[in-house]
Design a protein around this motif. Structure first.
Motif, mmCIF file in Angstrom:
data_model
loop_
_atom_site.group_PDB
_atom_site.id
_atom_site.type_symbol
_atom_site.label_atom_id
_atom_site.label_comp_id
_atom_site.label_asym_id
_atom_site.label_seq_id
_atom_site.Cartn_x
_atom_site.Cartn_y
_atom_site.Cartn_z
ATOM 1 N N PRO A 436 0.836 -1.198 0.000
ATOM 2 C CA PRO A 436 0.000 0.000 0.000
ATOM 3 C C PRO A 436 0.875 1.253 0.000
ATOM 4 O O PRO A 436 2.076 1.182 0.262
ATOM 5 C CB PRO A 436 -0.811 -0.124 1.286
ATOM 6 C CG PRO A 436 0.011 -0.996 2.171
ATOM 7 C CD PRO A 436 0.737 -1.937 1.273
ATOM 8 N N GLY A 444 1.523 3.525 -3.852
ATOM 9 C CA GLY A 444 1.684 2.123 -3.540
ATOM 10 C C GLY A 444 2.643 1.474 -4.525
ATOM 11 O O GLY A 444 3.102 2.099 -5.484
ATOM 12 N N TRP A 491 -0.605 -7.294 0.305
ATOM 13 C CA TRP A 491 -1.399 -6.318 -0.433
ATOM 14 C C TRP A 491 -1.498 -6.844 -1.857
ATOM 15 O O TRP A 491 -0.518 -6.905 -2.581
ATOM 16 C CB TRP A 491 -0.691 -4.965 -0.405
ATOM 17 C CG TRP A 491 -1.439 -3.819 -0.993
ATOM 18 C CD1 TRP A 491 -1.187 -3.198 -2.183
ATOM 19 C CD2 TRP A 491 -2.547 -3.122 -0.418
ATOM 20 N NE1 TRP A 491 -2.055 -2.159 -2.380
ATOM 21 C CE2 TRP A 491 -2.910 -2.090 -1.314
ATOM 22 C CE3 TRP A 491 -3.276 -3.273 0.756
ATOM 23 C CZ2 TRP A 491 -3.968 -1.204 -1.049
ATOM 24 C CZ3 TRP A 491 -4.331 -2.409 1.014
ATOM 25 C CH2 TRP A 491 -4.661 -1.390 0.113
ATOM 26 N N TYR A 504 -5.867 -4.453 -2.021
ATOM 27 C CA TYR A 504 -6.575 -4.745 -0.776
ATOM 28 C C TYR A 504 -5.816 -5.862 -0.066
ATOM 29 O O TYR A 504 -5.019 -6.590 -0.675
ATOM 30 C CB TYR A 504 -8.025 -5.152 -1.024
ATOM 31 C CG TYR A 504 -8.184 -6.295 -2.001
ATOM 32 C CD1 TYR A 504 -8.295 -7.609 -1.565
ATOM 33 C CD2 TYR A 504 -8.198 -6.057 -3.368
ATOM 34 C CE1 TYR A 504 -8.407 -8.653 -2.460
ATOM 35 C CE2 TYR A 504 -8.318 -7.089 -4.276
ATOM 36 C CZ TYR A 504 -8.422 -8.393 -3.813
ATOM 37 O OH TYR A 504 -8.523 -9.431 -4.712
ATOM 38 N N PHE A 505 -6.033 -6.000 1.222
ATOM 39 C CA PHE A 505 -5.299 -6.983 2.001
ATOM 40 C C PHE A 505 -5.878 -8.386 1.837
ATOM 41 O O PHE A 505 -7.079 -8.571 1.678
ATOM 42 C CB PHE A 505 -5.326 -6.611 3.487
ATOM 43 C CG PHE A 505 -4.458 -5.436 3.835
ATOM 44 C CD1 PHE A 505 -3.123 -5.411 3.476
ATOM 45 C CD2 PHE A 505 -4.989 -4.356 4.528
ATOM 46 C CE1 PHE A 505 -2.322 -4.335 3.808
ATOM 47 C CE2 PHE A 505 -4.186 -3.279 4.865
ATOM 48 C CZ PHE A 505 -2.852 -3.265 4.499
ATOM 49 N N TYR A 634 -8.031 -0.615 8.381
ATOM 50 C CA TYR A 634 -6.589 -0.620 8.148
ATOM 51 C C TYR A 634 -5.754 -0.768 9.413
ATOM 52 O O TYR A 634 -4.627 -1.253 9.345
ATOM 53 C CB TYR A 634 -6.177 0.645 7.387
ATOM 54 C CG TYR A 634 -6.509 0.567 5.916
ATOM 55 C CD1 TYR A 634 -5.756 -0.250 5.083
ATOM 56 C CD2 TYR A 634 -7.582 1.256 5.382
ATOM 57 C CE1 TYR A 634 -6.062 -0.363 3.737
ATOM 58 C CE2 TYR A 634 -7.898 1.148 4.041
ATOM 59 C CZ TYR A 634 -7.134 0.333 3.216
ATOM 60 O OH TYR A 634 -7.444 0.210 1.886
#
Length: 805
Positions: A436, A444, A491, A504-505, A634
């Motif tokens: 990120p 990122g 990520w 996104y995680f 987050y």
């Protein structure tokens, strides 16, 4: 044989202890029985093994090191008294390869003949000439007469051992000690106490007392970080080579440094262009890069001196010329190569990765239509064999100088790699790994690597990881886990996306529509998950080009907003727009979303959504609720999940070898990361410019850490620091961290009389720029550096004053 295992551990309510029996297929965990407030126990029946290997688990948390019991044919019953050893104990780090195999190497002695009682203890950081003794209150242990203290002998397992025939039914008290001249030094703390025969009156008893409690100053060392390609020598060919590590080890030893930290050295060859210079895009997790070979050690090369003179004059690496010349020379040398028994033995031992790598390389070179290139696998076997011998020779030489080498474990492998082709089930190629936005890159990072299929990795007992690390351990005594955060969560970015902003995680706990609505968000999928585009936004983005762009890429929604036409909804689909101004505008607009929905009904807030024009158009009350929800996602929502993930994976990396493990824990660090690393005893990375807390300073760095003023992803101290470089470096050296490792450029900054490039040219990599040409070379040869007595004296004095080495 009947084996009774007792482990001393004062457990809390709900805790459980296990014994993991280690075997060729992995481990088998057995639940122990609570015995009393101090002990847990387990009895197992064995088929008379010569060596029984095991470790203890506290729930899912395992000990760092494997234990070994040597069994004798006469053993029908054996009792073992152990203590639980926390994996995060500082002393565990001193049992790793740098200490046991180089700094404090001791020769192992033969095991003593069996007796009723065997005492075992760890005593790291002792010099090879020092001996540990046991002394106690009974005649068999010297009756507290230091002249009768019993010496222990060092074993191949890294502990010290002695035996004694002690009658059962005695309460004995004892301690470990050592001699310094005429003085006998007892370990600190109360006497150790044991009632002989407490747990068994049959067979032998083995007592493992953990670590001797000597008052030892924690060991600290210093070192240099430099990519192999950055080295320059008079014998090289336009690039650093494995053979140059010998000269670097000479310099390190002369200055009092004890470790050489390298970037990855695996093969990255995709098309033989400069883009292959990226050392983290490995096409094989095992194969070494041909660019690091020293040709004269293989055979005579035509026009070598001519090529050498031309390439060595260049200020930076010309990757394409170097790899072309070396591969052409290897073609010629291969025709004269005559395999011997050592070669055949090595090939047989490395068949599991060598054959797939050679097959991959043959197909690559055929597809590239390289003329004159041998197409048989043996050509690549030959290259890898030469590289292996050259690197192993350099490592052995460094060890002889008291210097160890630290490798780098990249977080990913290249999409077009041997591993992805041969074992696609271990990877998810639909998404790509990155990071990120952080201090390194505002948008990122997108590395393009596939992410790991961790479920499948676990189903195979993490075999690929264990084989990979065992291979690294042939050369390295320590390793750096690149982006250790990826072992907590990664990520991941859709394959049709360029910007890390749209990642996104994984794993993650996405929001549902019900959750969003319960939080007071007037959620509408089209408004929140599609780019928000109005006339004002279009004119702000494209200015006078807006009318033309509208007609090509956009269509109206009917509510005053616009949407991208179906064929232009991804960043990849607009990448061919020839006008860079328009292309960048389109790429930017595609990121103007509030949520990502990679799976139907699962919503991840876009990173930095509050900086989008989509967010600015919302009511202030909704904005506030979204910011609260995004912060929760987050920074709080996943702590327990990510901690569990890391505790599944990181111990596998630790336990695969005896290498010292360091983690690169920079960037957006979850709250759970420091605790997990401390629990496992993994060294952290502390960078002065990137404090991890409001009160973080070099003086507060944890012992189990590496401090440095800069990394290969940062500017060097000559570019960012003002004033006296020596004072800055001394501040790092004086820190409590186990290691202070400086980039070579930062050490060179101490002597202005030496050749230097411009400060900006010293930087190795800029993460925000992709692709990047990795081509920095040191501005003077290693031979010249070895003659720079002023710098050598300065560094040696600073390291000595700091008590390092």
């Amino acid at each position: 044989m009947t084996l009774h295992l007792y482990v001393r551990f004062s457990s809390a309510w709900g805790q459980e202890l296990y014994v993991a029996v280690c075997h060729d297929q992995g481990e088998t965990k057995l639940l122990m029985e609570y015995y009393n407030a101090s002990w847990w126990r387990l009895t197992v029946h064995l088929d008379d093994p010569a060596v029984f290997r095991y470790r203890y688990y506290l729930g899912t948390l395992s000990e760092r090191n494997t234990r070994a019991i040597y069994c004798f044919p006469s053993d029908k019953e054996l009792t073992v008294r152990d203590i639980w050893i926390w994996p995060g104990m500082v002393e565990n780090a001193w049992l790793t390869a740098p200490f046991s195999e180089v700094f404090f190497k001791r020769e192992a002695a033969a095991l003593p003949a069996p007796a009723l009682y065997t005492f075992r203890v760890h005593a790291p950081l002792l010099k090879a000439t020092e001996t540990v003794y046991i002394i106690g209150n009974i005649p068999e242990l010297g009756a507290w007469n230091v002249k009768q203290a019993i010496p222990l002998t060092y074993t191949a397992e890294g502990d010290l051992i002695t035996v004694a025939d002690i009658p059962r039914g005695l309460l004995i008290e004892y301690k470990y000690g050592k001699k310094e001249g005429d003085q006998f030094i007892y370990e600190e703390g109360e006497n150790r106490v044991m009632f002989t025969g407490e747990f068994s009156i049959h067979g032998r008893t083995i007592i493992h007392d953990g670590f001797a409690r000597f008052n030892i100053t924690p060991w600290k060392g210093a070192g240099v970080a430099v990519p192999v390609f950055s080295l320059r020598s008079e014998k090289g060919l336009g690039i650093g080579e494995f053979a140059d590590l010998k000269l670097l080890a000479d310099w390190a030893a002369a200055t009092g440094q004890r470790i050489l930290q390298l970037l990855p050295v695996n093969d990255t060859t995709v098309n033989y262009s400069w883009t292959d210079s990226y050392p983290y895009a490995a096409i094989s997790a095992f194969a070494l890069h041909p660019v690091y070979i020293h040709l004269p050690a293989v055979g005579k090369v035509k026009d070598y001196k001519k090529h050498q003179a031309k390439l060595n004059e260049l200020p930076s690496l010309d990757y394409e010329q170097v790899i072309r010349i070396k591969m052409e020379a290897l073609n010629e040398l291969f025709t004269a190569f005559k395999p011997d028994s050592d070669y055949h033995t090595w090939v047989a031992a490395n068949q599991h990765w060598l054959e797939p790598y050679a097959r991959f390389s043959c197909e690559r070179d055929k597809d590239l239509q390289l003329t004159g290139r041998p197409t048989e696998a043996a050509f690549y076997f030959f290259i890898q064999y030469q590289l292996h011998n050259q690197l192993l020779d350099a490592v052995s030489y460094a060890h002889s100088k008291g210097v160890v080498i630290k490798g780098d474990l990249p977080i990913g492998v290249f999409l077009q790699s041997v591993e992805v082709k041969e074992a696609p089930e271990l990877f998810d190629t639909n998404v790509q790994a990155g990071a990120p936005p952080d201090d390194f890159s505002m948008k990122g990072q997108n590395w393009g690597f596939p992410v790991y299929n961790w479920a499948q990795m676990a189903a195979t007992g993490y075999r690929w990881w264990k084989e990979r690390l065992a291979h690294m351990a042939l050369y390295f005594s320590a390793f750096r886990i690149d982006h250790i955060l990826g072992f907590f969560r990664i990520w991941q970015i859709p394959r049709d996306t360029f910007d890390g902003l749209l990642g996104y995680f994984d794993p993650a706990i996405p929001f549902t529509i019900d959750e969003l609505q319960a939080a007071g968000i007037p959620f509408d999928r089209s408004r929140y998950c599609q780019p928000y585009i109005t006339d004002a936004i279009l004119y702000d983005t494209f200015s006078d080009a807006t009318p033309a762009v509208k007609g090509i890429y956009f269509e109206r929604n009917g509510d005053g907003t616009f949407r991208l036409q179906a064929s232009y909804t991804t960043q990849q689909s607009v990448a061919d727009e020839p006008d860079p101004f328009i292309r960048q505008g389109l790429l930017h607009l595609i990121t103007n979303v509030l949520f990502l929905e990679p799976v139907d009904g699962e919503f991840h807030p876009r990173f930095h959504m509050h900086l989008t024009s989509s967010f600015e158009a919302l009511e202030p009350a909704v904005q506030h609720k979204l910011r609260v929800l995004s912060d929760q996602y987050y920074f709080h929502r996943h702590d327990a999940l990510w901690e569990q993930e890391a505790l599944k994976k990181l111990p596998v990396l630790q336990q695969a070898t005896d290498m010292l493990v360091c983690g690169e824990d920079l960037g957006m660090v979850p709250h759970c990361v420091p605790g997990v690393m401390q629990l496992l005893g993994i060294l952290s990375l502390e960078v002065q410019r990137m404090p991890k807390g409001e009160n973080s300073t070099l003086a507060s760095a944890p012992y189990l850490s590496v401090v440095t003023p800069s990394t290969h992803d940062m500017s060097t101290i000559r570019e960012w620091a003002e004033g006296d470089y020596g004072s800055l470096i001394e501040e790092h050296l004086q820190s409590p961290a186990m290691w202070c490792i400086l980039q070579l450029q930062d050490w060179l900054a101490l002597d202005e009389s030496l050749p230097h490039t411009g400060p900006a040219e010293e930087r190795i990599n800029v993460p925000a720029v992709t692709p990047w040409y990795w081509r920095y070379r040191m501005p003077l040869s290693l031979e010249t550096l070895l003659k720079a007595e002023g710098l050598t004296t300065t560094i040696r004095g600073m390291i000595s004053m700091a008590g390092r080495g």
